[in-house]
Each structure stands twice: as C-alpha cells, then as structure tokens.
Design an enzyme around this catalytic site. Structure first.
Site, PDB file in Angstrom:
ATOM      1  N   LYS A   1      40.315  31.950  39.973  1.00  0.00           N
ATOM      2  CA  LYS A   1      39.419  32.902  40.198  1.00  0.00           C
ATOM      3  C   LYS A   1      38.037  31.981  40.693  1.00  0.00           C
ATOM      4  CE  LYS A   1      40.814  36.649  37.200  1.00  0.00           C
ATOM      5  NZ  LYS A   1      40.636  37.309  36.245  1.00  0.00           N
TER       6      LYS A   1
ATOM      7  N   GLN B   1      38.066  37.339  29.934  1.00  0.00           N
ATOM      8  CA  GLN B   1      39.608  37.234  30.250  1.00  0.00           C
ATOM      9  C   GLN B   1      40.509  37.559  28.896  1.00  0.00           C
ATOM     10  OE1 GLN B   1      41.133  36.052  33.131  1.00  0.00           O
ATOM     11  NE2 GLN B   1      43.120  36.369  31.948  1.00  0.00           N
TER      12      GLN B   1
ATOM     13  N   ASP C   1      35.870  43.891  36.776  1.00  0.00           N
ATOM     14  CA  ASP C   1      37.441  44.479  37.005  1.00  0.00           C
ATOM     15  C   ASP C   1      37.126  46.019  37.156  1.00  0.00           C
ATOM     16  OD1 ASP C   1      39.024  42.690  36.264  1.00  0.00           O
ATOM     17  OD2 ASP C   1      38.730  42.585  34.058  1.00  0.00           O
TER      18      ASP C   1
END
Length: 293
Positions: free
Chosen positions: A53, A97, A120
């Site tokens: 990412k 995460q 997210d």
C-alpha cells in the site's frame, strides 16, 4: 465460450494514473494527501500488505505515514495512536491493519477512527450514512472492495443497471455492504444475498446476471451454477498448504472451469484485490479534496 477476463491489475493501473493527476492538482494548492497505516505486531502477511500500500501511494505522490506498535502493545497504546492520527492534519485517511493481537478489542479500535479519515470505508458511521443515502451524491468514504467490484465491471463496459446480482458471503468486508452500493439509484441493480447457511445456492446462482463470490470457500461456485454469459467476480480467498512443496497456495471461491461458461470472469489473484488497494487510495485522495472544498 471463454470468459472475458476482468483484469484488476490493468483497471487499478488506470485508477492510479488518474489519482496521480489529482494528487498533483492538490499539491499545487498546497495539500499533499496523506495515507497512514497502523500495524500492531510483526505478522509477515500484514507487513507485506502494508508495504504494498505504501509503495503504491508513494508512486502516485502521496505522503506515506507508517506507524507500528509491538505485538504486546496495550489497548490504551493502540487507542492513543488512533487519536494521534485523527488529530494529525497531514493524515487524510488511515487503516488499522487486521488482524490485531487477540488481547486487543478490535471493534473498539476501529470505532475510534474519525469517520472522515476511514480509508477502508467500513466505519459504522459511514456504513450508516450509506444505508440512509439512496439518491444523493455520497461525500463519505466508501467500502473499498465493493466499490472495487463495481469499478472493475464498469471500466470493462459492463452496465449494472437492471441486472440481478447474486452475492455469496455475509462478511463486513464485502457481503454485507455491497448491496448498499449496488441498489443505489445510480447503479440500480437488484441484489440477492446468499451465504454458507443457505441450504441450496444453485437455483439462485443460476438466475444471476452477475455473481460476486466472497464467502472464502474454495471453488464454491461451479460451472453448473452459472448462467451462460454471466459476469462472475471471484473475491473470496482460501489458503492451503501444498503437501508436495509445503508452500501456501491461494484458491478462489470460483472453480476454474467457470471460465468456459461465464461471459466475464475476474481472476483470483489479480482481479478484485488490486482494485481494493486502488480504491483505498481513492478514498484518501477524496478526503484530501474535501478538506479544501
């Protein structure tokens, strides 16, 4: 018949090109979009995913912020880091995460994220706004994987208007929120939700114009379950250890022979996965754009 491949790597590359231009425009106005990750512990798979990412975000000109805590970090330490990122003007969006260590209350941590910085798109506040909003433009972060599914189809010229989409799986990452996006008036699809507790999926699957398989069950969707010409998106992941090599191998929810029946098929890996990362970065760039609107 051989299905047209819905290439997530190619579509995500297009999105990154577009984001590069948007990031440059923001920088010209004195704003550099900042994306942050919170990693607790040293899980190799999580480290790899977080690293990917950051590499992609840096390539398009974003500010990459990596925050790590040891595996024995306390609930209070994790929450303090969340508060720090919530207050940091250089951070426009971030993720925690998963999975977190077992002694950490995951729900409490995720709910502590500022909804405006929810990269997210899965914060309860943002999902609630999506439930309430059927018609108006959305100005809150959207769930990345469901949004990626829709983007992958539309960028391949597939019109979802009026189509019957059958979703397999009821998880929060895709199964539960994707119906909220698909049934918005600007998409205008009809959605049926199946899951591993559905006694017989086949009659529903055979009616589908589009199948989104996200249950995490190896080869759950078989060729005989698919209407000829349907679009099939393989989202679920099952990892098994190869007894001969001892290495982990990834399997999707869709049997490979579905390619001989479907009209469109996303590979796994290489389909929806790259789209999820691209839409994660999109959420952060959009948040930066809203910050100066």
């Amino acid at each position: 018949m051989t299905a047209v491949t819905l290439d997530g790597r190619a579509a995500s590359a297009q999105i990154r090109e577009e984001l590069t231009e948007r990031v440059a425009a923001l920088k010209a106005k004195g704003v550099t979009p900042g994306i942050a990750t919170v990693l607790v512990g040293a899980d190799p798979a999580s480290q790899l995913y977080v690293g990917m990412k950051h590499k992609q975000s840096e390539q398009i000109g974003m500010n990459s912020i990596q925050r790590e805590l040891p595996a024995d970090a306390t609930q209070e330490q994790v929450e303090a880091l969340i508060d720090e990122l919530n207050a940091d003007p250089a951070c426009h969006g971030f993720i925690v995460q998963l999975p977190l260590p077992k002694h950490i209350d995951t729900d409490r941590v995720l709910e502590r994220i500022d909804p405006a910085k929810d990269a997210d798109g899965l914060h309860p506040t943002n999902l609630g706004r999506l439930v309430l909003n059927v018609n108006s433009p959305i100005e809150t972060p959207l769930p990345c994987t469901p949004r990626g599914v829709i983007e992958l189809l539309t960028r391949n010229g597939y019109d979802l208007n009026g189509k019957h989409v059958v979703v397999v799986g009821r998880g929060v990452t895709i199964g539960r929120p994707i119906g909220l996006l698909l049934t918005r008036r600007d998409v205008n699809a009809t959605v049926t939700l199946l899951h591993t507790g559905t006694p017989d999926m086949s009659p529903y699957l055979r009616q589908a114009d589009v199948i989104v398989a996200g249950a995490g069950v190896k080869h759950l969707v078989k060729p005989e379950d698919v209407k000829p010409g349907a679009a099939v998106l393989d989202v679920g992941v099952t990892r098994e250890t190869d007894p001969e090599t001892g290495k982990s191998k990834v399997y999707g929810d869709v049997h490979p022979d579905v390619a001989e029946v479907a009209g469109f098929l996303s590979p796994n890996p290489g389909g929806v996965g790259p789209m999820t990362v691209a839409l994660l970065m999109t959420n952060v760039v959009e948040a930066a754009e809203r910050s100066i609107a």
